[in-house]
Scaffold this active site. Structure first.
Site, mmCIF file in Angstrom:
data_model
loop_
_atom_site.group_PDB
_atom_site.id
_atom_site.type_symbol
_atom_site.label_atom_id
_atom_site.label_comp_id
_atom_site.label_asym_id
_atom_site.label_seq_id
_atom_site.Cartn_x
_atom_site.Cartn_y
_atom_site.Cartn_z
ATOM 1 N N LYS A 36 -41.776 121.868 8.709
ATOM 2 C CA LYS A 36 -41.921 122.859 9.774
ATOM 3 C C LYS A 36 -43.168 123.686 9.494
ATOM 4 O O LYS A 36 -43.193 124.512 8.584
ATOM 5 C CB LYS A 36 -40.716 123.803 9.794
ATOM 6 C CG LYS A 36 -40.769 124.764 10.958
ATOM 7 C CD LYS A 36 -39.964 126.024 10.715
ATOM 8 C CE LYS A 36 -40.804 127.222 10.417
ATOM 9 N NZ LYS A 36 -41.853 127.550 11.379
ATOM 10 N N GLY A 60 -44.918 131.346 1.789
ATOM 11 C CA GLY A 60 -44.902 132.370 2.827
ATOM 12 C C GLY A 60 -44.692 133.732 2.209
ATOM 13 O O GLY A 60 -45.043 133.966 1.048
ATOM 14 N N SER A 61 -44.085 134.616 2.980
ATOM 15 C CA SER A 61 -43.951 136.007 2.530
ATOM 16 C C SER A 61 -42.806 136.162 1.531
ATOM 17 O O SER A 61 -41.914 135.305 1.435
ATOM 18 C CB SER A 61 -43.706 136.902 3.736
ATOM 19 O OG SER A 61 -42.478 136.534 4.335
ATOM 20 N N GLY A 107 -39.192 134.300 1.451
ATOM 21 C CA GLY A 107 -38.959 133.561 0.208
ATOM 22 C C GLY A 107 -37.631 133.944 -0.442
ATOM 23 O O GLY A 107 -36.891 133.081 -0.929
ATOM 24 N N GLU A 160 -43.760 129.858 -3.149
ATOM 25 C CA GLU A 160 -45.062 130.477 -3.391
ATOM 26 C C GLU A 160 -45.170 131.626 -2.398
ATOM 27 O O GLU A 160 -45.076 131.404 -1.193
ATOM 28 C CB GLU A 160 -46.206 129.473 -3.165
ATOM 29 C CG GLU A 160 -46.305 128.393 -4.228
ATOM 30 C CD GLU A 160 -46.591 128.923 -5.615
ATOM 31 O OE1 GLU A 160 -47.012 130.088 -5.768
ATOM 32 O OE2 GLU A 160 -46.354 128.169 -6.577
ATOM 33 N N CYS A 190 -53.446 134.217 -0.115
ATOM 34 C CA CYS A 190 -52.495 134.757 -1.087
ATOM 35 C C CYS A 190 -53.201 135.063 -2.398
ATOM 36 O O CYS A 190 -52.746 135.905 -3.163
ATOM 37 C CB CYS A 190 -51.377 133.749 -1.309
ATOM 38 S SG CYS A 190 -51.992 132.102 -1.649
ATOM 39 N N GLN A 212 -50.677 141.189 12.833
ATOM 40 C CA GLN A 212 -51.363 141.296 11.533
ATOM 41 C C GLN A 212 -52.472 142.347 11.607
ATOM 42 O O GLN A 212 -52.659 143.139 10.682
ATOM 43 C CB GLN A 212 -51.928 139.935 11.130
ATOM 44 C CG GLN A 212 -52.559 139.897 9.750
ATOM 45 C CD GLN A 212 -51.572 140.133 8.602
ATOM 46 O OE1 GLN A 212 -50.518 139.521 8.549
ATOM 47 N NE2 GLN A 212 -51.909 141.045 7.695
ATOM 48 N N GLU A 268 -48.797 144.068 -0.517
ATOM 49 C CA GLU A 268 -49.748 143.071 0.005
ATOM 50 C C GLU A 268 -50.131 143.446 1.442
ATOM 51 O O GLU A 268 -49.264 143.590 2.301
ATOM 52 C CB GLU A 268 -49.103 141.678 -0.010
ATOM 53 C CG GLU A 268 -50.087 140.582 0.371
ATOM 54 C CD GLU A 268 -49.450 139.207 0.410
ATOM 55 O OE1 GLU A 268 -48.388 139.061 1.020
ATOM 56 O OE2 GLU A 268 -50.031 138.284 -0.184
HETATM 57 P P1 NAD Z 1 -43.634 134.042 6.623
HETATM 58 O O1 NAD Z 1 -42.717 134.235 5.474
HETATM 59 O O2 NAD Z 1 -43.487 134.950 7.782
HETATM 60 O O3 NAD Z 1 -43.465 132.569 7.221
HETATM 61 C C1 NAD Z 1 -43.618 131.427 6.397
HETATM 62 C C2 NAD Z 1 -42.845 130.272 7.013
HETATM 63 O O4 NAD Z 1 -41.440 130.565 6.939
HETATM 64 C C3 NAD Z 1 -43.159 130.060 8.503
HETATM 65 O O5 NAD Z 1 -43.185 128.687 8.790
HETATM 66 C C4 NAD Z 1 -41.987 130.732 9.177
HETATM 67 O O6 NAD Z 1 -41.732 130.249 10.484
HETATM 68 C C5 NAD Z 1 -40.857 130.378 8.230
HETATM 69 N N1 NAD Z 1 -39.654 131.214 8.357
HETATM 70 C C6 NAD Z 1 -39.567 132.482 8.829
HETATM 71 N N2 NAD Z 1 -38.284 132.899 8.813
HETATM 72 C C7 NAD Z 1 -37.541 131.878 8.333
HETATM 73 C C8 NAD Z 1 -36.151 131.697 8.080
HETATM 74 N N3 NAD Z 1 -35.253 132.646 8.343
HETATM 75 N N4 NAD Z 1 -35.747 130.532 7.550
HETATM 76 C C9 NAD Z 1 -36.636 129.555 7.252
HETATM 77 N N5 NAD Z 1 -37.958 129.648 7.509
HETATM 78 C C10 NAD Z 1 -38.424 130.808 8.025
HETATM 79 O O7 NAD Z 1 -45.115 134.056 6.046
HETATM 80 P P2 NAD Z 1 -46.485 133.970 6.867
HETATM 81 O O8 NAD Z 1 -46.694 135.292 7.538
HETATM 82 O O9 NAD Z 1 -46.543 132.731 7.670
HETATM 83 O O10 NAD Z 1 -47.552 133.785 5.688
HETATM 84 C C11 NAD Z 1 -48.140 134.849 5.011
HETATM 85 C C12 NAD Z 1 -47.534 135.005 3.641
HETATM 86 O O11 NAD Z 1 -47.646 133.787 2.924
HETATM 87 C C13 NAD Z 1 -48.233 136.035 2.780
HETATM 88 O O12 NAD Z 1 -47.286 136.857 2.130
HETATM 89 C C14 NAD Z 1 -48.997 135.209 1.761
HETATM 90 O O13 NAD Z 1 -49.251 135.850 0.537
HETATM 91 C C15 NAD Z 1 -48.086 134.051 1.598
HETATM 92 N N6 NAD Z 1 -48.809 132.899 1.054
HETATM 93 C C16 NAD Z 1 -48.589 132.559 -0.245
HETATM 94 C C17 NAD Z 1 -49.269 131.491 -0.818
HETATM 95 C C18 NAD Z 1 -49.021 131.110 -2.251
HETATM 96 O O14 NAD Z 1 -49.291 129.976 -2.603
HETATM 97 N N7 NAD Z 1 -48.515 131.985 -3.085
HETATM 98 C C19 NAD Z 1 -50.170 130.756 -0.056
HETATM 99 C C20 NAD Z 1 -50.376 131.126 1.271
HETATM 100 C C21 NAD Z 1 -49.673 132.200 1.811
#
Ligand code: NAD
Length: 479
Positions: A172, A225-226, A230, A247, A281, A328, A380
């Site tokens: 996804k 993701g966030s 996570g 991550e 990130c 954002q 962040e």
């Molecule tokens: P997010 O957590 O909002 O979304 C990430 C993914 O999770 C998306 O596909 C989203 O649709 C999905 N998601 C949302 N709610 C969910 C749920 N209840 N169940 C399952 N999936 C769900 O993050 P974002 O805004 O897309 O990305 C930005 C964040 O990602 C920042 O915090 C950034 O630091 C982090 N990031 C980390 C790394 C790393 O490797 N550490 C790399 C890139 C981005």
């Protein structure tokens, strides 16, 4: 405009609704329309992956190599076009977009080779006459959930190892930027993989993501993701005993010592904090600078930032593209106000600006007179915003660098071998950079962090096997 569809069990499938992908450099432009799957379709994809897993887990490494190599070849051949799509939907500059697309191709090539290099161990038993073999096996079905900020590289570095080690995939991509995920699926659909081995389900986290997390037939979840999402992934997967890796965020420090080469330090800091609009990130957001070089450093960074062009991601000459979307941008601008209220000095930037087309444009912001206790230095922001924290010496710089709940990447600019070596040893981050930006990594070595930034096995390089396989120990008495 016909909506791009999901890919389920080898067939392109319409969704239950359609979402629009908007260009953040020009909000009047719809990049494309993309299907959103409902829960029943996600369950179909998972069932198809489970069925395909029965034979794909025993497939020849040659079949896996051939598919992954073909995917990598096509991505590399089309990296200019894919990079343009990436810049159009996410807002990275065109060179950054093309660079990321090329990286995705390299990742597939690397894991094509890894499929041929799956090793095990053979030992003598402590019991006479018995052989012991330790082998790596596929987990089964991997659910992959990715963020918007690297819309092709992150899907690539999860899909490629999953397939290389004999797993089936349900991915996804982020709902905000489904274009690159779809383009990748289109390439994968022509790579010769059996039906069901690879499935794409686009849509919302609350529907598609939740169905993946909660399915008993998904054996492992790889999430980027966030922090908030996570933690939810961790709770759901732990409760049902599924393997997971996370991550998440960063608050990455860049230490600049008095003995640094000033030009190198300014370049590393400006690149690390502001390129890709600070939406990495691994972006540096805290410049921890010793007193002797502080004023010269601030003046040089300010001059460099004022020379950067903020504009349309696709225009030649743009250094910093738009922020990804309105929410954002609102968050980034709120943090500028928070910083001012906390008593920080805004040296430059931090303003919304207009260009020829309506987009989410913001000038790169630099704060000085900040402390590590301020919210702008603890939370962040994920935008083109960085702070300077003045410290007296290396020991204080190290302590401030490590004083964070995150631990993804950390850097130091110094010409001292002593301080560089000490920082590499004592930095509480998963990745440490000396005289290099905190962002920007290789694809054949591990990627990941410590503390609140990451959980579970490392991604990328040969270390990816830790997550995408499980280990079996077999004993034989030859009779
Ligand atoms: P997010 O957590 O909002 O979304 C990430 C993914 O999770 C998306 O596909 C989203 O649709 C999905 N998601 C949302 N709610 C969910 C749920 N209840 N169940 C399952 N999936 C769900 O993050 P974002 O805004 O897309 O990305 C930005 C964040 O990602 C920042 O915090 C950034 O630091 C982090 N990031 C980390 C790394 C790393 O490797 N550490 C790399 C890139 C981005």
């Amino acid at each position: 405009m016909s909506a791009k569809q999901n890919f389920i069990n080898g067939a392109w499938t319409a969704g239950s609704e359609v979402g629009q992908n908007i260009n953040p450099s020009n909000t009047a432009e719809v990049v494309g329309e993309y299907a959103r799957a409902d829960a029943a379709q996600v369950s179909q994809a998972i069932a198809a992956a489970k069925a395909a897993s029965a034979s794909w887990r025993y497939s020849s490494p040659q079949a896996r190599f051939d598919a992954l190599d073909a995917i990598g070849t096509e991505i590399l051949a089309r990296k200019a076009e894919l990079g343009e799509l990436l810049s159009r939907e996410e807002g990275k500059t065109l060179p950054e977009g093309i660079g990321e697309a090329g990286r995705a191709g390299q990742v597939f090539k690397f894991f094509a080779g890894e499929a041929l290099r799956i090793v095990g161990d053979k030992l003598d038993s402590v019991r006479p006459g018995i052989d012991v073999e330790i082998t790596r096996e596929a987990l089964g079905v991997i659910g992959i959930i990715t963020p918007w900020n690297f819309p092709i590289a992150i899907p690539a570095w999860k899909i490629a190892p999953a397939l290389a080690f004999g797993n089936c995939v349900v991915i996804k991509p982020a709902d905000l930027v489904p274009g690159c995920g779809w383009a990748l699926a289109d390439i994968i659909s022509r790579s010769g993989l059996p039906d069901g081995v690879f499935n794409l389900v686009m849509g919302r986290g609350s529907v598609v993501g939740e169905t993946i997390l909660n399915s008993a037939d998904v054996n492992g979840v790889s999430f980027t993701g966030s922090v908030a999402t996570g933690k939810h992934v961790a709770a759901v997967c732990s409760a049902r005993g599924a393997k997971f890796q996370l991550e998440m965020g960063g608050k990455n420090p860049m230490v600049v010592l008095d003995d640094a080469n000033l030009d190198v330090a300014v370049e590393a800091c400006v690149n690390g904090a502001y390129f890709s609009t600070g939406q990495r990130c691994t972006a540096s957001s805290r410049f921890i600078v010793t007193a002797g070089i502080h004023d010269a450093f601030v003046a040089a960074v300010k001059a460099r930032l004022e020379g950067l062009v903020v504009g349309d991601a696709l225009k030649a000459g743009t250094h910093i593209g738009p922020v990804v979307d309105q929410s954002q941008l609102t968050q980034d601008l709120e943090y500028i106000e928070i910083g001012k209220k906390e008593g920080a000095t805004l040296v430059c930037g931090g303003e919304q600006v207009s260009r020829d087309t309506d987009g989410f444009y913001m000038t790169p912001a630099l704060f000085t007179n900040t402390t590590n206790a301020m919210r702008i230095n603890r939370e962040e922001i994920f935008g083109p915003v960085a702070s300077v924290i003045k410290v007296k010496d290396y020991d204080e710089a190290l302590a401030v660098a490590n004083d964070t709940e995150f631990g993804l990447s950390a850097g130091i600019c110094t010409t001292s071998l002593k301080y560089a070596s000490d920082f590499k040893r004592k930095s509480q981050a998963g990745m440490v950079m000396v005289n290099l930006p905190t962002a920007g990594v290789d694809y054949h070595v591990p990627f990941g962090g410590t503390k609140g930034s990451s959980y579970g096995a490392r991604e990328q390089g040969s270390y990816a096997a830790e997550f995408y396989t499980t280990v079996k120990t077999a004993y034989t008495l030859p009779v």
